[in-house]
Design a protein around this motif. Structure first.
Motif, PDB file in Angstrom:
ATOM      1  N   ALA A 193       0.819  -1.213   0.000  1.00 32.52           N
ATOM      2  CA  ALA A 193       0.000   0.000   0.000  1.00 32.52           C
ATOM      3  C   ALA A 193       0.855   1.266   0.000  1.00 32.52           C
ATOM      4  O   ALA A 193       0.611   2.190  -0.780  1.00 32.52           O
ATOM      5  N   THR A 194       1.859   1.312   0.856  1.00 34.13           N
ATOM      6  CA  THR A 194       2.671   2.526   0.932  1.00 34.13           C
ATOM      7  C   THR A 194       3.522   2.719  -0.323  1.00 34.13           C
ATOM      8  O   THR A 194       3.636   3.837  -0.828  1.00 34.13           O
ATOM      9  N   GLU A 195       4.093   1.644  -0.832  1.00 32.04           N
ATOM     10  CA  GLU A 195       4.919   1.763  -2.034  1.00 32.04           C
ATOM     11  C   GLU A 195       4.063   2.093  -3.258  1.00 32.04           C
ATOM     12  O   GLU A 195       4.467   2.893  -4.106  1.00 32.04           O
ATOM     13  N   ALA A 196       2.884   1.505  -3.345  1.00 24.99           N
ATOM     14  CA  ALA A 196       2.001   1.784  -4.477  1.00 24.99           C
ATOM     15  C   ALA A 196       1.531   3.239  -4.459  1.00 24.99           C
ATOM     16  O   ALA A 196       1.485   3.899  -5.510  1.00 24.99           O
ATOM     17  N   ALA A 197       1.213   3.771  -3.282  1.00 26.18           N
ATOM     18  CA  ALA A 197       0.794   5.174  -3.191  1.00 26.18           C
ATOM     19  C   ALA A 197       1.936   6.111  -3.590  1.00 26.18           C
ATOM     20  O   ALA A 197       1.733   7.077  -4.329  1.00 26.18           O
ATOM     21  N   ARG A 198       3.118   5.811  -3.132  1.00 25.31           N
ATOM     22  CA  ARG A 198       4.284   6.643  -3.459  1.00 25.31           C
ATOM     23  C   ARG A 198       4.564   6.630  -4.961  1.00 25.31           C
ATOM     24  O   ARG A 198       4.748   7.678  -5.589  1.00 25.31           O
ATOM     25  N   GLU A 199       4.588   5.446  -5.549  1.00 23.30           N
ATOM     26  CA  GLU A 199       4.903   5.348  -6.970  1.00 23.30           C
ATOM     27  C   GLU A 199       3.789   5.925  -7.841  1.00 23.30           C
ATOM     28  O   GLU A 199       4.058   6.549  -8.872  1.00 23.30           O
ATOM     29  N   ALA A 200       2.539   5.723  -7.445  1.00 28.12           N
ATOM     30  CA  ALA A 200       1.423   6.305  -8.204  1.00 28.12           C
ATOM     31  C   ALA A 200       1.467   7.828  -8.123  1.00 28.12           C
ATOM     32  O   ALA A 200       1.222   8.514  -9.121  1.00 28.12           O
ATOM     33  N   GLY A 201       1.791   8.359  -6.961  1.00 32.57           N
ATOM     34  CA  GLY A 201       1.890   9.809  -6.816  1.00 32.57           C
ATOM     35  C   GLY A 201       3.005  10.396  -7.655  1.00 32.57           C
ATOM     36  O   GLY A 201       2.836  11.435  -8.298  1.00 32.57           O
ATOM     37  N   ARG A 202       4.131   9.726  -7.686  1.00 31.77           N
ATOM     38  CA  ARG A 202       5.241  10.215  -8.505  1.00 31.77           C
ATOM     39  C   ARG A 202       4.900  10.147  -9.987  1.00 31.77           C
ATOM     40  O   ARG A 202       5.241  11.042 -10.756  1.00 31.77           O
ATOM     41  N   ALA A 203       4.236   9.060 -10.405  1.00 31.51           N
ATOM     42  CA  ALA A 203       3.866   8.911 -11.817  1.00 31.51           C
ATOM     43  C   ALA A 203       2.822   9.945 -12.213  1.00 31.51           C
ATOM     44  O   ALA A 203       2.902  10.537 -13.298  1.00 31.51           O
ATOM     45  N   ARG A 230      -0.520   6.102 -16.080  1.00 29.42           N
ATOM     46  CA  ARG A 230       0.781   5.884 -15.440  1.00 29.42           C
ATOM     47  C   ARG A 230       0.615   5.457 -13.978  1.00 29.42           C
ATOM     48  O   ARG A 230       1.336   4.587 -13.491  1.00 29.42           O
ATOM     49  N   ALA A 231      -0.321   6.088 -13.277  1.00 28.37           N
ATOM     50  CA  ALA A 231      -0.542   5.764 -11.865  1.00 28.37           C
ATOM     51  C   ALA A 231      -1.030   4.331 -11.714  1.00 28.37           C
ATOM     52  O   ALA A 231      -0.575   3.599 -10.829  1.00 28.37           O
ATOM     53  N   GLU A 232      -1.961   3.906 -12.565  1.00 29.70           N
ATOM     54  CA  GLU A 232      -2.467   2.535 -12.491  1.00 29.70           C
ATOM     55  C   GLU A 232      -1.372   1.517 -12.796  1.00 29.70           C
ATOM     56  O   GLU A 232      -1.291   0.469 -12.156  1.00 29.70           O
ATOM     57  N   ALA A 233      -0.519   1.838 -13.767  1.00 36.63           N
ATOM     58  CA  ALA A 233       0.598   0.938 -14.078  1.00 36.63           C
ATOM     59  C   ALA A 233       1.587   0.882 -12.922  1.00 36.63           C
ATOM     60  O   ALA A 233       2.092  -0.198 -12.579  1.00 36.63           O
ATOM     61  N   ALA A 234       1.858   2.017 -12.290  1.00 37.87           N
ATOM     62  CA  ALA A 234       2.782   2.052 -11.154  1.00 37.87           C
ATOM     63  C   ALA A 234       2.238   1.260  -9.974  1.00 37.87           C
ATOM     64  O   ALA A 234       2.980   0.539  -9.297  1.00 37.87           O
ATOM     65  N   VAL A 235       0.938   1.367  -9.725  1.00 31.27           N
ATOM     66  CA  VAL A 235       0.316   0.602  -8.640  1.00 31.27           C
ATOM     67  C   VAL A 235       0.412  -0.893  -8.926  1.00 31.27           C
ATOM     68  O   VAL A 235       0.745  -1.689  -8.045  1.00 31.27           O
ATOM     69  N   ALA A 236       0.141  -1.286 -10.157  1.00 32.82           N
ATOM     70  CA  ALA A 236       0.205  -2.706 -10.525  1.00 32.82           C
ATOM     71  C   ALA A 236       1.607  -3.271 -10.316  1.00 32.82           C
ATOM     72  O   ALA A 236       1.771  -4.376  -9.789  1.00 32.82           O
ATOM     73  N   ILE A 237       2.612  -2.506 -10.699  1.00 30.46           N
ATOM     74  CA  ILE A 237       3.989  -2.969 -10.531  1.00 30.46           C
ATOM     75  C   ILE A 237       4.366  -3.040  -9.051  1.00 30.46           C
ATOM     76  O   ILE A 237       4.998  -3.998  -8.606  1.00 30.46           O
ATOM     77  N   ALA A 238       3.963  -2.034  -8.277  1.00 27.91           N
ATOM     78  CA  ALA A 238       4.328  -1.993  -6.858  1.00 27.91           C
ATOM     79  C   ALA A 238       3.681  -3.130  -6.069  1.00 27.91           C
ATOM     80  O   ALA A 238       4.330  -3.744  -5.220  1.00 27.91           O
ATOM     81  N   VAL A 239       2.420  -3.419  -6.338  1.00 25.62           N
ATOM     82  CA  VAL A 239       1.779  -4.497  -5.580  1.00 25.62           C
ATOM     83  C   VAL A 239       2.239  -5.873  -6.064  1.00 25.62           C
ATOM     84  O   VAL A 239       2.305  -6.815  -5.278  1.00 25.62           O
ATOM     85  N   GLU A 240       2.571  -5.980  -7.337  1.00 28.82           N
ATOM     86  CA  GLU A 240       3.101  -7.242  -7.845  1.00 28.82           C
ATOM     87  C   GLU A 240       4.450  -7.545  -7.194  1.00 28.82           C
ATOM     88  O   GLU A 240       4.775  -8.701  -6.929  1.00 28.82           O
ATOM     89  N   ASP A 241       5.219  -6.501  -6.926  1.00 26.84           N
ATOM     90  CA  ASP A 241       6.514  -6.668  -6.280  1.00 26.84           C
ATOM     91  C   ASP A 241       6.369  -7.277  -4.883  1.00 26.84           C
ATOM     92  O   ASP A 241       7.260  -7.981  -4.410  1.00 26.84           O
ATOM     93  N   GLN A 242       5.232  -7.017  -4.225  1.00 31.07           N
ATOM     94  CA  GLN A 242       4.986  -7.566  -2.885  1.00 31.07           C
ATOM     95  C   GLN A 242       4.102  -8.814  -2.918  1.00 31.07           C
ATOM     96  O   GLN A 242       3.616  -9.253  -1.881  1.00 31.07           O
ATOM     97  N   SER A 243       3.861  -9.350  -4.110  1.00 26.57           N
ATOM     98  CA  SER A 243       3.043 -10.557  -4.294  1.00 26.57           C
ATOM     99  C   SER A 243       1.624 -10.389  -3.777  1.00 26.57           C
ATOM    100  O   SER A 243       1.052 -11.272  -3.140  1.00 26.57           O
ATOM    101  N   VAL A 244       1.035  -9.224  -4.058  1.00 25.42           N
ATOM    102  CA  VAL A 244      -0.351  -8.945  -3.697  1.00 25.42           C
ATOM    103  C   VAL A 244      -1.165  -8.955  -4.984  1.00 25.42           C
ATOM    104  O   VAL A 244      -0.720  -8.440  -6.011  1.00 25.42           O
TER     105      VAL A 244
END
Length: 136
Positions: free
Chosen positions: A31-41, A54-68
């Motif tokens: 959640a925290t990493e996805a919010a940060r990356e979506a905000g930056r994008a 861009r924000a949706e893609a950043a969220v998808a990548i960030a949550v995939e990184d944490q296996s969510v």
């Protein structure tokens, strides 16, 4: 015989607790990493449509990184100072100097619990301030 008893009474619940805590922590990190990356994008996007993609893609990548699972994630925006409780009805215009809050809510799934128990959520927030000086 004592080892079997101790293994069942002590080690099995301990392993379950570790798995449960790691699942919750994984949701919080996602959640925290996805919010940060979506905000930056979104904050560096030239227009709202591109920024949303861009924000949706950043969220998808960030949550995939944490296996969510991506289906357990909600991306929303709120005006600056409103908090994530007011997120959902606000859409950023990406004007120079605009401030807004990016909120990502992740449903935390604890192992061996049924799927209908989804009251546990983790919310990450990131404040975005668009640059006041933009080319264009």
């Amino acid at each position: 015989m004592e080892f079997v008893f101790i293994a069942l009474v002590v080690f099995l619940p301990l392993v379950y607790l570790v798995a449960g805590f790691s699942s919750v922590q994984r949701g919080v990190f996602a959640a925290t990493e996805a919010a940060r990356e979506a905000g930056r994008a979104l904050g560096t996007a030239p227009d709202p449509v591109t920024g949303q993609a861009r924000a949706e893609a950043a969220v998808a990548i960030a949550v995939e990184d944490q296996s969510v699972e991506a289906t357990d994630v909600v991306l929303a925006y709120a005006p600056a100072g409103a908090g994530c409780g007011a997120a959902g009805g606000y859409q950023p215009a990406l004007t120079p100097g605009e401030e807004f809050l990016v909120c990502v809510t992740v449903t935390v799934r604890v192992p061996l619990l049924p799927d209908f128990i989804d009251a546990n959520t983790a919310t990450g927030a990131f404040v975005v301030e668009r640059d006041r000086y933009v080319d264009g």
